[in-house]
Every structure is written in structure tokens, then in C-alpha cells.
Design an enzyme around this catalytic site. Structure first.
Site, mmCIF file in Angstrom:
data_model
loop_
_atom_site.group_PDB
_atom_site.id
_atom_site.type_symbol
_atom_site.label_atom_id
_atom_site.label_comp_id
_atom_site.label_asym_id
_atom_site.label_seq_id
_atom_site.Cartn_x
_atom_site.Cartn_y
_atom_site.Cartn_z
ATOM 1 N N CYS A 57 -10.717 43.829 -20.762
ATOM 2 C CA CYS A 57 -10.715 42.406 -21.169
ATOM 3 C C CYS A 57 -11.980 41.673 -20.744
ATOM 4 O O CYS A 57 -12.209 40.537 -21.157
ATOM 5 C CB CYS A 57 -9.489 41.703 -20.609
ATOM 6 S SG CYS A 57 -7.978 42.608 -20.921
ATOM 7 N N HIS B 251 -10.561 34.689 -20.304
ATOM 8 C CA HIS B 251 -9.773 35.674 -21.049
ATOM 9 C C HIS B 251 -8.351 35.142 -21.181
ATOM 10 O O HIS B 251 -7.766 34.661 -20.210
ATOM 11 C CB HIS B 251 -9.800 37.013 -20.306
ATOM 12 C CG HIS B 251 -8.755 37.961 -20.785
ATOM 13 N ND1 HIS B 251 -8.570 38.229 -22.124
ATOM 14 C CD2 HIS B 251 -7.824 38.705 -20.117
ATOM 15 C CE1 HIS B 251 -7.574 39.086 -22.254
ATOM 16 N NE2 HIS B 251 -7.103 39.386 -21.052
ATOM 17 N N ASN C 103 -2.366 38.458 -26.048
ATOM 18 C CA ASN C 103 -3.493 38.991 -25.280
ATOM 19 C C ASN C 103 -4.219 40.018 -26.151
ATOM 20 O O ASN C 103 -3.671 41.077 -26.442
ATOM 21 C CB ASN C 103 -2.963 39.628 -23.991
ATOM 22 C CG ASN C 103 -4.057 40.242 -23.135
ATOM 23 O OD1 ASN C 103 -5.166 40.474 -23.609
ATOM 24 N ND2 ASN C 103 -3.742 40.527 -21.887
HETATM 25 O O1 UT7 Z 1 -5.404 41.294 -19.984
HETATM 26 C C1 UT7 Z 1 -5.603 41.981 -18.781
HETATM 27 C C2 UT7 Z 1 -5.165 41.224 -17.624
HETATM 28 N N1 UT7 Z 1 -3.727 41.083 -17.639
HETATM 29 C C3 UT7 Z 1 -3.163 40.065 -17.038
HETATM 30 O O2 UT7 Z 1 -3.855 39.227 -16.530
HETATM 31 C C4 UT7 Z 1 -1.635 39.995 -17.015
HETATM 32 C C5 UT7 Z 1 -1.175 39.394 -15.737
HETATM 33 N N2 UT7 Z 1 0.243 39.355 -15.594
HETATM 34 C C6 UT7 Z 1 1.091 38.565 -16.307
HETATM 35 O O3 UT7 Z 1 0.682 37.883 -17.236
HETATM 36 C C7 UT7 Z 1 2.512 38.451 -15.857
HETATM 37 O O4 UT7 Z 1 2.668 39.106 -14.624
HETATM 38 C C8 UT7 Z 1 3.556 39.011 -16.849
HETATM 39 C C9 UT7 Z 1 3.618 38.136 -18.098
HETATM 40 C C10 UT7 Z 1 3.200 40.452 -17.235
HETATM 41 C C11 UT7 Z 1 4.946 38.976 -16.226
HETATM 42 O O5 UT7 Z 1 5.267 37.662 -15.807
HETATM 43 P P1 UT7 Z 1 5.788 37.390 -14.325
HETATM 44 O O6 UT7 Z 1 6.094 35.964 -14.237
HETATM 45 O O7 UT7 Z 1 4.776 37.956 -13.378
HETATM 46 O O8 UT7 Z 1 7.111 38.198 -14.296
HETATM 47 P P2 UT7 Z 1 7.597 39.219 -13.227
HETATM 48 O O9 UT7 Z 1 6.985 40.554 -13.468
HETATM 49 O O10 UT7 Z 1 7.487 38.616 -11.855
HETATM 50 O O11 UT7 Z 1 9.125 39.284 -13.613
HETATM 51 C C12 UT7 Z 1 10.025 38.169 -13.474
HETATM 52 C C13 UT7 Z 1 11.359 38.542 -14.090
HETATM 53 C C14 UT7 Z 1 11.819 39.940 -13.706
HETATM 54 O O12 UT7 Z 1 13.225 39.917 -13.540
HETATM 55 P P3 UT7 Z 1 13.885 39.858 -12.089
HETATM 56 O O13 UT7 Z 1 13.345 41.054 -11.357
HETATM 57 O O14 UT7 Z 1 13.393 38.560 -11.489
HETATM 58 O O15 UT7 Z 1 15.329 39.891 -12.362
HETATM 59 C C15 UT7 Z 1 11.476 40.749 -14.913
HETATM 60 O O16 UT7 Z 1 12.280 41.879 -15.068
HETATM 61 O O17 UT7 Z 1 11.232 38.527 -15.510
HETATM 62 C C16 UT7 Z 1 11.724 39.751 -16.023
HETATM 63 N N3 UT7 Z 1 11.017 40.063 -17.249
HETATM 64 C C17 UT7 Z 1 11.420 39.651 -18.461
HETATM 65 N N4 UT7 Z 1 12.477 38.921 -18.847
HETATM 66 C C18 UT7 Z 1 12.595 38.652 -20.153
HETATM 67 C C19 UT7 Z 1 9.862 40.780 -17.396
HETATM 68 N N5 UT7 Z 1 9.535 40.840 -18.691
HETATM 69 C C20 UT7 Z 1 10.461 40.151 -19.370
HETATM 70 C C21 UT7 Z 1 10.659 39.844 -20.733
HETATM 71 N N6 UT7 Z 1 11.728 39.098 -21.082
HETATM 72 N N7 UT7 Z 1 9.808 40.265 -21.701
#
Ligand code: UT7
Length: 323
Positions: free
Chosen positions: A112, A248, A278
């Protein structure tokens, strides 16, 4: 000679996919995706539509809109992690398909941050006096390497391409660049066909993007806030001098958090995330071009571009928009 951006073009596949699409095969919701990422929709390439096709379309858009003859381009830099094939490179394919007889061609593998790396390299090549007219392209078909069983990542990615032309000029408009790498975080975001290891961590060989979202999120917010400040300082500016911040487009919450940390108004940031998801190396040119077309970015505006992603990598600069 200095380096000046003289044209921009973009292309995105026709097929628009909204968030509801995912609700039928993974446990998710439009509400979760919008509120946790800022994504409303993204584009999916057709089955027989590849990164080279998107790249060619973006360059043709650039040439048409700015009435540019690209036959004398002398270097083609293509930033991508989703090349049609590893060899021949995307650069060579574009050299042939766009009929540019005397161009060197090279692909950049910086995920990215690839578009930022491309600008950094193009500027240096022109400042060296060796090259005069360079195409920098960021293009991806990420949905071809997306793991649709992984709900934490499959909702994020989209396809698209952006291209800029950088020419030698008396008065350039690309400022000092900062490009860097932090390979210690390589295992947190990868795409591999071989079951090797990264930093001692075994990785999957499924040719799908695997991401430790939380780790990359934390790194992006803390380190990119510092790099934002470093770019401003290296260019002898204050953050108040920046008209638009174009990071990005990975996650709206990352953009908001960086702005909050550095004390920069988030309303002055530009994103392509909401409409394209993204798109890795294409996300910055997509956001920039949309703002240019809308008349938001105007001649004389100072733009701080900052890419970051797999590697981990980052690259950014300040551009004084001049077209
Ligand atoms: O482009 C290259 C660089 N990439 C990035 O910069 C990406 C950086 N990361 C992110 O954008 C975020 O970490 C994500 C969008 C990937 C995830 O968001 P988050 O707020 O960090 O979520 P999390 O991984 O902390 O998960 C929170 C909750 C979890 O459930 P529990 O464990 O709290 O029960 C996940 O299982 O959200 C759940 N979850 C979802 N729920 C509904 C994860 N994905 C989903 C989903 N729908 N698609």
C-alpha cells in the site's frame, strides 16, 4: 531539473459491490462494515479483467484528459502486489500495450506504500538527469487474492488503478520524500504462494491476503502520525500549510486517529475508502483524482501524500498541485 506532476488518470472496474453482498456468506452487517471501516462499497474486477487491464485504462484516461503524448515516456513504474503474473512484469506489459518504444519498465513491491515509493523513485530519477518523463501507476485486483472465508479481511478490499505522469521541469512540484521499511512487522500482512516463514513465523501458502488487522492498525496510527510530522518538517513547512492530507485509504478510523494525534483537521483529509474499499497502491491516486475532478483540489494546494502497508512499508511526500 526538477520533477513535476503533469497529468493524472484513474480507472475502476464497473461492478459495484455493496456491504450487504457479504451478509449472505459471512457473519457481518452493513452497519459493522460502515462503522468499523468507513467502507460503503467497492469494485470487483471481472473474472477476465486483470491488473494490467486496469493500468492501461488509467493511463489512457490520463493521456486523454490532459492531451498527453505518452509515446516518449522513458520510464514506467508500476506499484502492485497483484501482478497478472510475476514475469513478465506489469511494467513491460504496459510498455508493449501502450506502445511506448523506449521506456525502461519496473514493478514496485511495496504494497500500500507502492504509489508513494513510485513517486519517490520517479522524482529521484528525474533529479539525477537520467530520465525526463515517467509514468507512475498504482494498480490492484485485490479481490482476486482475497480470502472470502475470512470475515476480518474480505470486506476490506477492492480493485482499481491510478496513474500520474511526472516530467522534468524548471520548477518542480514534488517536495522532499520520506520512504522507509519496518520488516519486523512483515508477518502481520502477507500474501504468499509458498509455505515459507516471515521473521520465524510460518505463513500460509494460499495466495490470499492474510492480515493481523489490530497489529497493523496500531502500527499505522502510531508510526504514520510520526511520519506525517517528519514529512512536514523535511519540507520546511508547518502542518497549517497543508491543504489536503491524502493517506492510504485502509480504514477511516486510522485516518481519523492520525489526524487527531497530529492535530490536523480530518475534514482536510481525502479518502477513496468509502467508494472503493482498500485498493492498496491505487487508493491514494483514486482519492486524489476524485478530488481533482470535483474541483476540491486546486492549483497551488499543498497535498501531503502518505502510503503505508505490507512489509511493513511507508512512503510519502508533499506536492504543490500544479495542473
Ligand atoms: O492496507 C494495508 C494496511 N491495512 C490496514 O491498515 C488495516 C488495519 N486494520 C483494520 O482496518 C482493522 O483492524 C479491521 C477493519 C481489519 C478490523 O477492525 P477492528 O476494529 O480492529 O476489529 P477487531 O479485529 O478488533 O475485531 C472486533 C470484533 C471481533 O469480535 P469479538 O472478538 O470482539 O467478539 C471480530 O471478530 O469484530 C469482529 N469482526 C467482525 N464482525 C462483523 C471482525 N470482522 C468482522 C466483520 N463483521 N466483517
Amino acid at each position: 531539473m526538477e520533477a513535476k506532476i503533469t497529468a493524472i488518470g484513474t480507472y475502476a472496474p464497473e461492478k459495484v459491490i455493496d456491504n450487504h453482498y457479504f451478509e449472505s456468506f459471512i457473519e457481518t452487517s452493513d452497519e459493522w462494515i460502515r462503522s468499523r471501516t468507513g467502507i460503503i462499497e467497492r469494485r470487483f474486477s471481472a473474472e477476465d479483467e486483470y491488473t494490467s487491464d486496469l493500468s492501461v485504462a488509467a493511463v489512457r484516461d490520463l493521456a486523454k484528459r490532459y492531451n498527453k503524448d505518452i509515446s516518449d515516456v522513458d520510464f514506467i513504474l508500476v506499484a502492485t502486489v497483484t501482478h497478472d503474473q510475476i514475469m513478465p512484469s506489469m511494467g513491460t506489459q504496459l510498455q508493449y500495450r501502450l506502445n511506448i518504444p523506449n521506456a525502461a519498465a519496473l514493478d514496485i513491491s511495496a504494497a500500500c506504500a507502492g504509489f508513494g515509493y513510485g513517486i519517490t523513485l520517479a522524482r529521484s530519477l528525474i533529479h539525477s538527469g537520467m530520465y525526463r518523463k515517467i509514468l507512475v501507476i498504482g494498480a490492484e485486483t485485490l479481490t482476486k487474492v482475497t480470502d472470502f472465508k475470512d470475515r476480518t479481511s474480505c470486506i476490506l478490499f477492492g480493485d482499481g488503478a491510478g496513474a500520474i505522469l511526472i516530467e522534468a521541469a524548471e520548477n518542480g512540484n514534488i517536495g522532499e520524500c520520506i520512504a522507509g521499511a519496518e520488516g519486523s512487522g512483515g508477518q502481520d500482512l502477507y500474501l504468499s504462494t509458498q509455505a515459507t516463514q516471515v521473521n520465524g513465523t510460518p505463513i500460509k501458502a494460499n495466495n490470499k491476503i492474510v492480515q493481523n488487522g489490530r497489529a497493523v492498525f496500531r502500527w499505522a496510527v502510531t508510526r504514520m502520525s510520526e511520519i506525517f510530522e517528519a514529512i512536514v518538517e523535511k519540507n520546511g513547512l508547518r502542518k497549517e500549510d497543508i491543504d489536503w492530507f491524502i493517506p492510504h485509504s485502509a480504514n477511516m478510523r486510522i485516518i481519523e486517529a492520525i489526524c487527531q494525534r497530529v492535530g490536523f483537521p480530518v475534514e482536510k483529509s481525502l479518502e477513496s475508502l468509502s467508494r472503493y474499499g482498500n485498493t492498496s497502491s491505487a487508493s491514494i491516486p483514486l482519492a486524489l483524482d476524485e478530488a481533482v475532478r470535483a474541483g476540491k483540489v486546486k492549483k497551488g494546494d499543498k497535498l501531503l501524500l502518505l502510503g503505508f502497508g505490507g512489509g511493513l512499508t511507508y512512503a510519502g511526500t508533499v506536492i504543490e498541485w500544479g495542473i
